[in-house]
Design a protein around this motif. Structure first.
Motif, PDB file in Angstrom:
ATOM      1  N   GLU B 188       0.840  -1.209   0.000  1.00 13.73           N
ATOM      2  CA  GLU B 188       0.000   0.000   0.000  1.00 13.73           C
ATOM      3  C   GLU B 188       0.873   1.256   0.000  1.00 13.73           C
ATOM      4  OE1 GLU B 188      -2.639   0.126   3.381  1.00 13.73           O
ATOM      5  OE2 GLU B 188      -3.627  -1.705   2.653  1.00 13.73           O
ATOM      6  N   HIS B 189       1.894   1.193   0.823  1.00 17.69           N
ATOM      7  CA  HIS B 189       2.827   2.318   0.912  1.00 17.69           C
ATOM      8  C   HIS B 189       3.397   2.650  -0.470  1.00 17.69           C
ATOM      9  CE1 HIS B 189       6.431   4.590   1.970  1.00 17.69           C
ATOM     10  NE2 HIS B 189       7.213   3.593   1.569  1.00 17.69           N
ATOM     11  N   GLY B 192       0.761   3.981  -2.726  1.00 18.82           N
ATOM     12  CA  GLY B 192       0.469   5.366  -2.333  1.00 18.82           C
ATOM     13  C   GLY B 192       1.496   6.347  -2.893  1.00 18.82           C
TER      14      GLY B 192
END
Lengths: 368, 368
Positions: B188-189, B192
DNA sequence: CTGAAAGCGCTTACAG
DNA sequence: CTGAAAGCGCTTACAG
């Protein structure tokens, strides 16, 4: 068929009482000797009977001869013990110790033996309790000072022993490294760069460690052979360079950790005149010294040269990379293990060995 | 007085035959029970007699009850076994394993037990030979795939067991970490930050490892629960970001080493389109990826973002420092050890536990 | 406060 | 090819 004695208490796997050789023998209708032979000397019985025995064993949940019974009978524990002076858990914290263990475990594996890590340090039980109660065939003694009562406990056990980094007992096999040579090479290197103002960060000197500057008498009382040798190496080279060892402050750290090294350096770097080079007895201590220097805004090696000892893998990756004395940790462990195993097998463990060390010059040292 | 049976063969210390309880009893002229009591139940005999017994013991070179005999009688080996799937010596090479062992050894020390490292891997003897012959009171099973026959050998032994990172056997106590949560947080990081072109460097997927790209079927066949969970975490987060998992190459490394990670990255970075981010299953692999990137002249994180898994201490010290998923290795070992010890003492080991993971963002990740 | 006896689970000559 | 017996070194009720 016979009723499985476990069926009554059906708790989790692992909590059931194990079947024994005797029960398997009864189930098959043969003697225990025959069942034992099925496992240990297949040629001593017919293949057909052997299969029947294994089937019965499986039915009863028998997984083969119990190591405890077998060990007692054969007078072989099937494991080599490694004794470490401090808490066991601390050994895993020290990269040098870990590499050493890697070597020992390699030797153990070669010989089909387990590795028994013996709690030496101040656990719940008395001193030497772990040594006295470990089911092992011999001991590799690591990082234990010659003066430590643990050594006494080990000797008392009358099992084969290999002493590591401590050649002090003539009658016991040992292996070590050229501590003095490595240390003097390091100090010579600094002297060659032009340094004349040194300081030393040392391991603990006695069983009752201090934290602080150690005077000459205390340095002399050091009871770890490797500590003594490294200090001697530093001293010899520094005096050969025309500096006075009397003027070199030696700071004693009770533990071999970066934190202690940092605390030591903070004191040493606060003295006048500020040393231009710090020699340590281990990379772990040197890492702490680097941190202290950074904290004080000193550049390495511009304002301060630092040398370590051990050449742990991290030493190559610090900023700047650490100049240090290489020693073959894994090989030392491997050879220690093999010397012990040789004794177990009645072979000659060979002469006490001294493995070579080597100065590795990296970026943490330069002219003052 | 009695003649010391050892005086005849005066070889090196340690090679002499040990005296036994019986011999000490004969020397003093009491029963073996009394000598045993002298060591184990001091209140059962007069102090005066006890002293006499110890003196005789010293004279004969008797250092206390033999652990082998005592263990058999008490049905207690006094050690907890740690089973590691690979070669023992390799465990000491993996910083994550070392921290885990640190935790286990702490628990063992607490309980006054030794740590028996069981050779699991392909030694000289057959599979499970080490497991079957280890004198231990229970096993902590680490890094062993659920499909590995070693697990079968452990279960067969019917001793208390704690399975680490593998909750697959309901009936066996286990402890693990939130692999999936950590992995998805990492992916996710990256998503993102804007990444859409990923690649994954994985552990081996089956007992017969491959080196190379693993297709979907092979990914699905992974038989290590932690490997499965981490891959699942990556997949979930990547798909949630709108990218297709089908397009993400997953490279399988037969061993968890920097060298393998490097080889993997060299292949992955040669593909078109070149991935802008590489997710690994461990820091060890990630270190290799960093090296490969440097070798290809790619800047991190400018040209390539990299994330690891484990948060080994070295991860904070690479250049740039590695973004990775923290897991509490030492605590995991400690809790695994304590769960085993609880079972040994007949206590409730508690529910299978899942320790938390946490994404640690450092310098190895940035926008593409 | 002390001892005789049983037995933990196994292996190993030895006899058949 | 199989079994009866001894014994590895110890601890633990139990009886006195």
């Amino acid at each position: 068929m016979g009723v499985n004695p476990e069926s009554k208490k059906s708790k989790k796997v692992g909590s059931g009482r194990r079947a024994t050789l005797k029960e398997v023998a009864a189930e098959v209708g043969v003697s225990v000797a025959t069942v034992s032979n099925a496992y240990n000397r297949p040629d001593q019985l017919s293949e057909e009977l052997r299969v029947r025995i294994f089937e019965a064993a499986k039915r009863l949940g028998y997984s083969g001869p119990d190591p405890l019974g077998r060990s007692l009978r054969k007078r072989r524990a099937g494991a080599i013990g490694v004794l470490y002076a401090d808490r066991l858990s601390y050994a895993f914290t020290d990269p040098a110790a870990v590499m050493f263990l890697e070597g020992v475990s390699f030797a153990a594996e070669e010989a089909g033996l387990g590795l028994f890590l013996v709690p030496g340090g101040s656990g719940t039980s008395g001193v030497g309790e772990g040594v006295l109660s470990a089911s092992v065939d011999g001991f590799v003694v690591y990082c234990v000072s010659a003066a430590d009562p643990l050594i006494g406990a080990v000797i008392e056990r009358r099992l084969p022993v290999v002493l590591v980094d401590d050649p002090s007992r003539e009658s016991v096999t040992s292996i070590g490294i050229d501590d003095e040579g490595g240390a003097s090479a390091a100090a010579e290197h600094l002297a060659g760069l032009g340094h004349r103002s040194f300081a030393v960060v040392s391991f603990k000197l006695t069983l009752e460690p201090d934290r602080g500057l150690a005077d000459h008498a205390r340095q002399e009382s050091a009871n770890n052979e490797d500590t003594r040798s490294r200090l001697r190496g530093y001293k010899t080279a520094i005096e050969a360079a025309g500096a006075s060892w009397e003027d070199v402050p030696v700071y004693e750290c009770p533990e071999n950790t970066p934190e202690e090294g940092k605390a030591a350096a903070e004191v040493l770097l606060g003295r006048e005149p500020r040393p231009t080079a710090i020699l340590t007895l281990s990379d772990q201590l040197a890492f702490g010294v680097m941190e202290a220097a950074r904290g004080l805004g000193l550049s390495i090696p511009g304002d301060l040269s630092i040398v370590g000892f051990d050449d742990v893998s991290e030493a190559a990756r610090t900023t700047p990379p650490l100049t240090t004395v290489y020693q073959p940790h894994v090989e030392k462990g491997l050879k220690a293990g093999r010397k012990l195993i040789a004794q177990l097998e009645g072979e000659d463990p060979g002469e006490p060995e001294l493995l070579p060390t080597r100065l590795v010059v990296r970026g943490s040292t330069a002219s003052p």
